[in-house]
Motif scaffolding. Sequence first.
Motif, PDB file in Angstrom:
ATOM      1  N   SER A   2       0.834  -1.211   0.000  1.00 14.73           N
ATOM      2  CA  SER A   2       0.000   0.000   0.000  1.00 14.73           C
ATOM      3  C   SER A   2       0.860   1.249   0.000  1.00 14.73           C
ATOM      4  N   LEU A   3       0.173   2.366  -0.114  1.00 11.59           N
ATOM      5  CA  LEU A   3       0.889   3.634  -0.048  1.00 11.59           C
ATOM      6  C   LEU A   3       1.573   3.800   1.305  1.00 11.59           C
ATOM      7  N   ASP A   4       0.906   3.335   2.341  1.00 12.57           N
ATOM      8  CA  ASP A   4       1.502   3.421   3.683  1.00 12.57           C
ATOM      9  C   ASP A   4       2.818   2.651   3.760  1.00 12.57           C
ATOM     10  N   ALA A   5       2.753   1.464   3.154  1.00  3.91           N
ATOM     11  CA  ALA A   5       3.969   0.643   3.172  1.00  3.91           C
ATOM     12  C   ALA A   5       5.113   1.389   2.510  1.00  3.91           C
ATOM     13  N   LEU A   6       4.817   2.124   1.422  1.00  8.46           N
ATOM     14  CA  LEU A   6       5.859   2.916   0.749  1.00  8.46           C
ATOM     15  C   LEU A   6       6.425   3.981   1.680  1.00  8.46           C
ATOM     16  N   THR A   7       5.513   4.651   2.385  1.00  5.56           N
ATOM     17  CA  THR A   7       5.974   5.695   3.308  1.00  5.56           C
ATOM     18  C   THR A   7       6.836   5.103   4.413  1.00  5.56           C
ATOM     19  N   SER A  45       8.623  -2.952  -8.727  1.00  4.53           N
ATOM     20  CA  SER A  45       8.150  -4.007  -9.624  1.00  4.53           C
ATOM     21  C   SER A  45       6.729  -4.456  -9.275  1.00  4.53           C
ATOM     22  N   LYS A  46       6.280  -4.011  -8.135  1.00  2.00           N
ATOM     23  CA  LYS A  46       4.913  -4.383  -7.735  1.00  2.00           C
ATOM     24  C   LYS A  46       3.842  -3.593  -8.478  1.00  2.00           C
ATOM     25  N   ILE A  47       4.232  -2.495  -9.079  1.00  2.00           N
ATOM     26  CA  ILE A  47       3.246  -1.600  -9.709  1.00  2.00           C
ATOM     27  C   ILE A  47       2.205  -2.364 -10.523  1.00  2.00           C
ATOM     28  N   GLY A  48       2.703  -3.374 -11.287  1.00  8.26           N
ATOM     29  CA  GLY A  48       1.805  -4.117 -12.157  1.00  8.26           C
ATOM     30  C   GLY A  48       0.729  -4.895 -11.419  1.00  8.26           C
ATOM     31  N   PRO A  51      -4.216  -2.991  -8.048  1.00 12.12           N
ATOM     32  CA  PRO A  51      -5.503  -2.796  -8.734  1.00 12.12           C
ATOM     33  C   PRO A  51      -5.502  -1.489  -9.535  1.00 12.12           C
ATOM     34  N   LYS A  52      -6.136  -1.550 -10.699  1.00 16.86           N
ATOM     35  CA  LYS A  52      -6.074  -0.462 -11.663  1.00 16.86           C
ATOM     36  C   LYS A  52      -6.319   0.909 -11.067  1.00 16.86           C
ATOM     37  N   GLU A  53      -7.378   1.032 -10.245  1.00 11.73           N
ATOM     38  CA  GLU A  53      -7.762   2.352  -9.775  1.00 11.73           C
ATOM     39  C   GLU A  53      -6.727   2.964  -8.815  1.00 11.73           C
ATOM     40  N   GLN A  54      -5.921   2.123  -8.156  1.00  7.60           N
ATOM     41  CA  GLN A  54      -4.888   2.675  -7.248  1.00  7.60           C
ATOM     42  C   GLN A  54      -3.504   2.760  -7.905  1.00  7.60           C
ATOM     43  N   ARG A  55      -3.411   2.199  -9.112  1.00  8.90           N
ATOM     44  CA  ARG A  55      -2.077   2.016  -9.706  1.00  8.90           C
ATOM     45  C   ARG A  55      -1.336   3.345  -9.934  1.00  8.90           C
ATOM     46  N   ALA A  56      -2.063   4.340 -10.464  1.00 10.06           N
ATOM     47  CA  ALA A  56      -1.418   5.620 -10.783  1.00 10.06           C
ATOM     48  C   ALA A  56      -0.852   6.264  -9.521  1.00 10.06           C
ATOM     49  N   ALA A  57      -1.668   6.294  -8.483  1.00 11.51           N
ATOM     50  CA  ALA A  57      -1.231   6.915  -7.230  1.00 11.51           C
ATOM     51  C   ALA A  57      -0.027   6.168  -6.663  1.00 11.51           C
ATOM     52  N   TYR A  58      -0.120   4.835  -6.695  1.00 16.82           N
ATOM     53  CA  TYR A  58       0.978   4.028  -6.159  1.00 16.82           C
ATOM     54  C   TYR A  58       2.273   4.278  -6.944  1.00 16.82           C
ATOM     55  N   GLY A  59       2.096   4.265  -8.266  1.00 18.41           N
ATOM     56  CA  GLY A  59       3.271   4.476  -9.129  1.00 18.41           C
ATOM     57  C   GLY A  59       3.929   5.816  -8.852  1.00 18.41           C
ATOM     58  N   GLN A  60       3.108   6.837  -8.740  1.00 18.48           N
ATOM     59  CA  GLN A  60       3.645   8.172  -8.462  1.00 18.48           C
ATOM     60  C   GLN A  60       4.409   8.207  -7.157  1.00 18.48           C
ATOM     61  N   GLU A  61       3.804   7.621  -6.134  1.00 21.74           N
ATOM     62  CA  GLU A  61       4.426   7.637  -4.813  1.00 21.74           C
ATOM     63  C   GLU A  61       5.731   6.827  -4.817  1.00 21.74           C
ATOM     64  N   ALA A  62       5.673   5.676  -5.469  1.00 20.56           N
ATOM     65  CA  ALA A  62       6.880   4.835  -5.537  1.00 20.56           C
ATOM     66  C   ALA A  62       8.016   5.601  -6.182  1.00 20.56           C
ATOM     67  N   ASN A  63       7.719   6.313  -7.262  1.00 22.48           N
ATOM     68  CA  ASN A  63       8.768   7.078  -7.930  1.00 22.48           C
ATOM     69  C   ASN A  63       9.276   8.220  -7.075  1.00 22.48           C
ATOM     70  N   ARG A  64       8.368   8.867  -6.355  1.00 21.62           N
ATOM     71  CA  ARG A  64       8.796   9.962  -5.485  1.00 21.62           C
ATOM     72  C   ARG A  64       9.767   9.433  -4.434  1.00 21.62           C
ATOM     73  N   VAL A  65       9.403   8.306  -3.837  1.00 19.05           N
ATOM     74  CA  VAL A  65      10.266   7.723  -2.796  1.00 19.05           C
ATOM     75  C   VAL A  65      11.636   7.362  -3.394  1.00 19.05           C
ATOM     76  N   LYS A  66      11.596   6.810  -4.582  1.00 18.45           N
ATOM     77  CA  LYS A  66      12.862   6.407  -5.221  1.00 18.45           C
ATOM     78  C   LYS A  66      13.764   7.626  -5.404  1.00 18.45           C
ATOM     79  N   VAL A  67      13.176   8.729  -5.938  1.00 22.96           N
ATOM     80  CA  VAL A  67      13.968   9.941  -6.162  1.00 22.96           C
ATOM     81  C   VAL A  67      14.482  10.497  -4.831  1.00 22.96           C
ATOM     82  N   ALA A  68      13.585  10.491  -3.825  1.00 18.10           N
ATOM     83  CA  ALA A  68      13.984  11.032  -2.516  1.00 18.10           C
ATOM     84  C   ALA A  68      15.162  10.245  -1.939  1.00 18.10           C
TER      85      ALA A  68
END
Length: 342
Positions: A2-7, A45-48, A51-68
């Motif tokens: 989840s997004l929380d897990a990313l944070t 790699s989990k992005i795929g 679920p479709k409706e959360q994918r964009a948000a997750y992808g964005q957050e994952a990339n932000r974390v990666k850059v940070a």
Amino acid sequence: MSLDALTDLEKQALAELAACADEAALRAWNTKYFGDKGLMKAALSKIGTIPKEQRAAYGQEANRVKVALTTASEAKQAQVKEAALAASLSANPLDVTLPGRPRPRGRLHPATQILRQVYAIFADMGFQVYRTREVETEQYNFEYLNMPEHHPARDMWDTFFTTTPGVVLRTHTSPGQIHVMRESAPNPVRVILPGMCYRYEAITPRSEIQFYQVEGLAIGEGITMADLKGTITAFAHRMFGPDRKVRIRSSYFPFTEPSIEVDIDWPKDDPNRDRLTKGTGWLEIMGAGMVHPTVLRHGGYDPDQVTGFAFGMGPQRMLMLQHAIDDIRLFWQNDLRFLRQF
Ligand code: PHE
């Protein structure tokens, strides 16, 4: 995931990064998060699978974390490097009060030094320096100097022959006389010709298979033996001081008539005096004489119009006399203990 897990992942990674104290720890951190099996990689790699409706948000957050994380780790890397440099500087401080290391300076070979002294003395007497070749034909080395083929006087010079018939390493600088004459006749000349000579001889403390000579030649109207003696005496006094004894003996060379040889007194207090002078006390430094009419003719002069004198001296022997050097072989051995003394 989840997004929380990313944070959480971000928080944990940043905390661990802050704790890294050296480059080894940083490398381990990098492997843990960005290695092939790293946590950040896994999260991306989990992005795929999201679920479709959360994918964009997750992808964005994952990339932000990666850059940070990347930015933070680069900053940390720079900081660790700087700390390591500061530590090494204070551990091995630079002592700016140490004296500099002097660069060793080269110097002229003693044979070159004595040659330059000879040039300077003859320059004062109006002699020009003229260079000629070290490889000569038998004609120049012998024949033009009044030694035809089979002339027994050729035995005075033990010769190195090249593989080209008739071509030799010059045994003396005298063939240079012919070159100068042929370029200058019928004008008067006053030159010295320095250079290396070669003789096929047994090497002893007094003789080497290669050595320098300085030839001298003066041609003009009315030149006499008195001019030769005066020139040589003036030279010897400049070279060895006015009190040094000079001895002139009569001698024989095929290319001069009359011929003389000149000796200098070996230093009296030197224990090697007898050995180096064969018990005589004198060391020969040159042969000389009045240029033979046949030689003048080979050079293009008319012996009825002009006369001349010539000499051939051994500058290394003069250096031996100046410093009581007891072995001529020292010159080309390249032993710095010898060379540094000059
Ligand atoms: N060429 C003679 C030699 O090498 C020296 C010499 C030169 C003698 C000029 C007379 C005139 O022994």
